[in-house]
Structures are given as structure tokens and as C-alpha cells.
Design an enzyme around this catalytic site. Structure first.
Site, mmCIF file in Angstrom:
data_model
loop_
_atom_site.group_PDB
_atom_site.id
_atom_site.type_symbol
_atom_site.label_atom_id
_atom_site.label_comp_id
_atom_site.label_asym_id
_atom_site.label_seq_id
_atom_site.Cartn_x
_atom_site.Cartn_y
_atom_site.Cartn_z
ATOM 1 N N LYS A 109 -1.508 4.674 1.434
ATOM 2 C CA LYS A 109 -2.900 5.101 1.442
ATOM 3 C C LYS A 109 -2.979 6.589 1.189
ATOM 4 C CE LYS A 109 -5.132 6.709 4.812
ATOM 5 N NZ LYS A 109 -5.731 7.017 6.138
ATOM 6 N N TYR A 123 -11.714 -3.093 8.287
ATOM 7 C CA TYR A 123 -11.820 -1.716 7.820
ATOM 8 C C TYR A 123 -13.266 -1.312 7.516
ATOM 9 C CZ TYR A 123 -6.801 -2.399 6.792
ATOM 10 O OH TYR A 123 -5.463 -2.700 6.846
ATOM 11 N N ILE A 183 2.037 -0.379 -0.075
ATOM 12 C CA ILE A 183 0.609 -0.081 -0.221
ATOM 13 C C ILE A 183 0.291 1.257 0.470
ATOM 14 C CG2 ILE A 183 -0.272 -2.403 -0.632
ATOM 15 C CD1 ILE A 183 -0.873 -2.547 2.422
ATOM 16 N N LEU A 223 4.750 5.423 4.463
ATOM 17 C CA LEU A 223 5.119 6.839 4.621
ATOM 18 C C LEU A 223 5.103 7.252 6.086
ATOM 19 C CD1 LEU A 223 3.066 8.284 1.629
ATOM 20 C CD2 LEU A 223 5.380 7.348 1.640
#
Length: 266
Positions: free
Chosen positions: A222, A42, A220, A181
């Protein structure tokens, strides 16, 4: 006291600029998150380190997880790059270190023996894998001396990962759900919208609450928006009833959001 187990909800940092990453991680920690997920790939570990320093919470209260890039999975490279991640994050040890993808330089025996070495030396507190199939998980278990603590994989109501969830329960490790999501697509799922209206919540919160209702699952999500970071955090306080869970379980649509050249399921 160091966090002994992985908190149920963490802040994801994939595809965020260093500036946005530092701000969102600091915001999340000040709201109450105690789990931060990043990766060498990342290119924002330094930003996470800045947030760990500036947030109003002690390092020992935060569970820090990162991942070794798939091109750096040779034995000596793993040892070197784990130390480099510690330096960038500004930590003496990593709570959790993942094999990011079992591709490119990954060799189960060589790579995982290096992870065992880091575990024995106290550089990492737990060993984890990411984006593995059940077959690759089986192979990894034959080469690791230390236990697999977690397996991180895309998981949400449109990619329910029943097989990997059952495997996590059987072998007693956490399944860490990234993209929980579905990159925002859960807001367009009628079942989730209806259940959200019923509870005075959002479809995103329903997706997270459904995942958290399952055994051994950690999420997790974001976000770089303070409002959404807070909304996601509050999802852990949403209790779905049996009918809600059954209705989401029955969603028969698959929409994988994350793929990668050489992914083992292709």
C-alpha cells in the site's frame, strides 16, 4: 479478455481515505498495476470503483479483489453484501472474494456454502480466505466445493510465514502477502539495507523481490505516494541472487504488524 490469473503485484488500499484511495488506485493502474485489493471493512470500495472508471485501462484488464466483513458472514448476509460490494465497485462480478477474518459471524459450513453459491451463480470468479491458520484452512476445504484460490495473510521478512507458504504450495493456491513492507519497518532491517545497497535498490524493493522469489506468492503493498507506488511496482524487476535470498531467509526476528481482536493465532 478478463484477467485469468492474479497478477503478482497489486495495490493495497487498507487504511486510506476515500480521496487518497481513489487517487492511489488510479495512479497505480496508470503505472501498470492490474490487481486492486480492497475490503468492505475499509469503507473505500466506492473510491476504488471511481478509480476503475477513471483510469486509462479497461475493467476486464484489472483483477479486483474485496472481502466480506467478519460481522456479515451469515449465509444470507454473504449473498447480500457481495452484491453490495459489486455495486459500490461498479462491477458486474468480482474476480476474488475473501472471508476477511474467520471470527464473529463466521461459521465454516454456513459461510462457505454462501461463497459456493456466489461462485456457482457467477457473482465471483474465485473464492479466497484471509487470516486463517492451517487448521482453519483444512476445515474450510472440507466445506467448500469450489477450490480455494488464494489465502491473504501478513507476510514479510520479519514474519516469514513458512508454514502457510508451504501449505499454499502443497494445496496449489496463492498466498497473498499484505503489509509486505512491515508498515515501513523493512527499511530498518540491516540485511535488507545491505542487499539494497548491493543492487542499487531500496530495502522496500528487496522485501518485495524476496517475497516474489517464492513460489505462489503475490504482494499487495500500500502507498499513496506516486513515487513509492512506482518504486514498489519496479520491485518485480529486481532479481536477488541465491546468497541474498538465503540471507533474508535466515532473519530470525518476528514483528507482526497487524492484529485483530479474536484473531485465530491469539
Amino acid at each position: 479478455m478478463v484477467v485469468d490469473d492474479i497478477p503478482d503485484i497489486g495495490i493495497g488500499t487498507y487504511d486510506t481515505t476515500p480521496e487518497d484511495c481513489a487517487r492511489s488506485v488510479e495512479t497505480a493502474l496508470n503505472i501498470g498495476y492490474r490487481h486492486v485489493d480492497t475490503a468492505e471493512m475499509y469503507e473505500n470500495e466506492c473510491a476504488v470503483g471511481e478509480a476503475l472508471t477513471s483510469a486509462s485501462v479497461g475493467r476486464d484488464d484489472v483483477f479486483v479483489a474485496t472481502k466480506v466483513h467478519s460481522r456479515n458472514l451469515g449465509y444470507n448476509d454473504v449473498l447480500e453484501h457481495a452484491r453490495a460490494s459489486c455495486d459500490r465497485l461498479g462491477v458486474d462480478e468480482l474476480d476474488l472474494l475473501y472471508v476477511h477474518w474467520p471470527i464473529r459471524a463466521y461459521d465454516s459450513e454456513e459461510t462457505l456454502s454462501a461463497f459456493d453459491k456466489l461462485y456457482d451463480r457467477g457473482v465471483i470468479r474465485h473464492i479466497a480466505l484471509s487470516n486463517f491458520t492451517t487448521e482453519l484452512l483444512d476445515e474450510a476445504r472440507t466445506h467448500l466445493d469450489a477450490p480455494i484460490f488464494a489465502h491473504e495473510v501478513e507476510c514479510h521478512p520479519l514474519l516469514q510465514q513458512e508454514k502457510l507458504r508451504e501449505y499454499a504450495q502443497k494445496h496449489d493456491h496463492h498466498l497473498v502477502a499484505y503489509s509486505p513492507l512491515a508498515k515501513g519497518k523493512v527499511t530498518d532491517v540491516p540485511e535488507l539495507v545491505d542487499i539494497a545497497d548491493k543492487h542499487g535498490a531500496t530495502a522496500a524493493q528487496v522485501s518485495l523481490a524476496w517475497l516474489l522469489s517464492k513460489e505462489n506468492i503475490v504482494v499487495i503493498p500500500k502507498s499513496t505516494s506516486e513515487a513509492h507506488i512506482r518504486e514498489n511496482y519496479e520491485a518485480q524487476h529486481l532479481t536477488l541472487d541465491g546468497d541474498d535470498i538465503a540471507r533474508i531467509d535466515a532473519i530470525d526476528r518476528t514483528a507482526r504488524q497487524v492484529d485483530f481482536d479474536g484473531a485465530p493465532w491469539n
